[in-house]
Write an enzyme that holds these catalytic residues in place. Structure first.
Site, short mmCIF file in Angstrom:
data_model
loop_
_atom_site.label_atom_id
_atom_site.label_comp_id
_atom_site.label_asym_id
_atom_site.label_seq_id
_atom_site.Cartn_x
_atom_site.Cartn_y
_atom_site.Cartn_z
N LYS A 81 0.85 -1.19 0.00
CA LYS A 81 0.00 0.00 0.00
C LYS A 81 0.89 1.24 0.00
CE LYS A 81 -3.88 2.10 2.57
NZ LYS A 81 -4.81 1.98 3.70
N SER A 156 -9.92 2.22 2.72
CA SER A 156 -9.01 2.92 1.85
C SER A 156 -8.01 2.03 1.10
CB SER A 156 -8.23 3.95 2.67
OG SER A 156 -7.37 3.30 3.61
N SER A 180 -10.25 -0.15 6.92
CA SER A 180 -9.64 -0.10 5.58
C SER A 180 -8.95 -1.35 5.09
CB SER A 180 -8.65 1.05 5.52
OG SER A 180 -9.33 2.24 5.30
#
Ligand code: GLN
Length: 492
Positions: A81, A156, A180
């Protein structure tokens, strides 16, 4: 020619293939890079790719395997990420503010994966500063859900979830402040775990709300997650909330029977309100499976869980407003051109560098922390947070794990919730309390709803009970095959 099925080979099997030299890390990594090349124009799961750098790591891994010094993840490509700093990689956190930031150091998580000999496949797309539930706040454009590109992947960590779902990567790191990891895992049909707060170091993980942020990981199945956690979890003196505990092998108890397991079903999670029929149905089928495996269900109460979303949206913005004050256009990140003076430079850089959702959070956060409102909002929210912690403590006196939905619905459409932030915030209604309490939680695929969209099942554990969560998930995955399903778009 590589003879490995990238759609359904576990990390353990990949590792086996690497160690027995059935495939080299370079071949394996190149095969994933080829899939990214073919599919990412549609999915937009990656912000940054650097195949040369990735393949250099693969060559290093091959050399290590040749020296017989390989560990269980050596040679396996992993997507990270874009919230994790990785030396030499553009690290944007999904924001224009960091669109020019090349990290000069590695996050602890990246250090660990590098030391294990994995290759960084690329940096995945995400909501700006991890604020969002749909990936629509990313400066780099939304990620598409591989099951239906007209739907959101969740957020997210939507890039990580989409990448794993479409098998562009065998696994991807992610972070979870209010849901998330779990919510995008659910919406994309993959498995994801958020460990106990403090288990994974936040060093080099760009801060959103520090008392809630926790790094974790996504992969197709729980067994993969266990292997990945073995690498990620560990004490780090550079994170003052990092927890020192003896090393644990998260794969050790995967095969134990489930006989006698007490599953807690929280009343508010099953009250019907807000949970779609397809999600409820999938949960009921899952409970049936667990009962047949010898588990028993008990009802537990989480009386304050209805307050978790409002509490979170006081505390998380408060912490964010403080954490994001560092982006001032002076030291690094976006700097406005032609500023008149220092204050003008701050104002313009922040006005230009942050998107609307981030600005909304900074404003809310500054408001709840300001004199006159601090007691009424921030302090009050902290008190309710304590009640939520106590609720879970009481519930775990009667059960070993808590089971419920991860998200109220399957993946929704683009722009469906963007005009109403509160609707968007409610996407995390079942996940947020877990962060407020600092507990470990995971989401695993548990079926499909209308239009073949995945449904996620959430498992919540007591503090430091990740091994049990993974065990409970693994036993379910041994008798179901939801986690093996691959979106049609990704069947090349
Ligand atoms: N959707 C929640 C938010 O917008 C949670 C995000 C997260 O876990 N990073 O804050």
């Amino acid at each position: 020619m590589m003879s490995i099925d990238l759609e359904n080979t576990s990390l353990r099997q990949l590792s086996q293939a690497l160690v027995t030299r059935q495939v080299s890390s370079r071949e394996l990594t190149q095969a994933y890079l080829d899939r990214v090349q073919r599919l990412d124009a549609t999915l937009n799961a990656f912000i940054t790719l650097d195949p040369e750098r990735t393949l250099r790591q693969a060559d290093d891994a091959d050399a290590r395997i040749a020296r017989a010094q390989a560990g269980p993840l050596t040679g396996i490509p992993i997507a990270h990420k874009d919230i994790f700093c990785a030396t030499g990689w553009l690290t944007t956190c999904g924001s224009k503010m960091l669109s020019n930031f090349v990290a000069p150091y590695d996050a602890h998580v990246i250090e660990r994966f590098n030391a294990a000999g994995t290759c960084t496949l690329g940096k995945t797309n995400m909501d700006e500063f991890a604020m969002g539930s749909s990936n629509e706040t990313s400066f780099y454009g939304p990620v598409k859900n591989p099951w239906n590109p007209a739907r959101v992947p969740g957020g997210s960590s939507g890039g990580s979830a989409a990448a794993v779902a479409a098998r562009l990567a065998p696994a991807a790191t992610a972070t979870d402040t209010g849901g998330s990891i779990r919510q995008p895992a659910a919406l994309c049909g993959v498995s994801g775990i958020k460990p106990t707060y403090g288990r994974v170091s936040r060093y080099g993980m760009i801060a959103y709300a520090s008392s809630l942020d926790q790094g974790g990981v996504m992969a197709p199945c729980a067994e993969d997650l266990a292997l990945l956690l073995n690498t990620m979890v560990g004490f780090d003196a550079r994170d003052s909330t990092s927890i020192e505990r003896p090393a644990e092998d998260f794969t050790a108890q995967l095969e134990q029977p489930l006989q006698g397991l007490r599953i807690g079903l929280p009343k508010p999670f099953f009250a019907g309100e807000g949970v779609s029929a397809e999600v409820q149905q999938a949960l009921e089928s899952a409970l049936h499976v667990y009962r047949s495996l010898g588990a028993q269900c008990v009802t537990v109460d989480l009386p304050h869980s209805g307050l978790s979303v409002p509490v979170y949206y006081v505390l998380a913005p408060a912490e964010a407003s403080s954490n994001l004050s560092r982006y001032d256009g002076v030291r690094y990140g976006w700097r406005a051109a032609q500023a008149q003076d220092l204050i003008d430079l701050y104002e313009r850089s922040r006005a230009e560098g942050f998107g609307p959702e981030v600005k909304r959070r900074i404003l809310t956060g500054s408001y709840v922390l300001s004199q006159g409102y601090y007691d009424a909002y921030y302090l009050q929210a902290q008190r309710v947070r304590r009640l939520i912690v106590e609720d879970f403590k009481a519930a775990f006196a009667h059960c070993d794990v808590i089971l419920g939905p991860t998200a109220p619905t399957v993946a929704f459409g683009f722009n469906e919730k963007t005009s109403d932030p509160v609707q968007m915030y409610l996407s995390d209604i079942f996940t947020i309390s877990v962060n407020l309490a600092g507990l470990p939680g995971m989401s695993i695929p548990a079926g499909f709803g209308a239009e073949n969209l995945p449904v996620g099942l959430q498992l919540i554990g007591n503090y430091f009970d990740e091994a049990r969560l993974l065990h409970v998930a693994h036993r379910y995955q041994q008798v179901t095959d939801w986690h093996r399903q691959v979106p049609p778009l990704a069947r090349l």
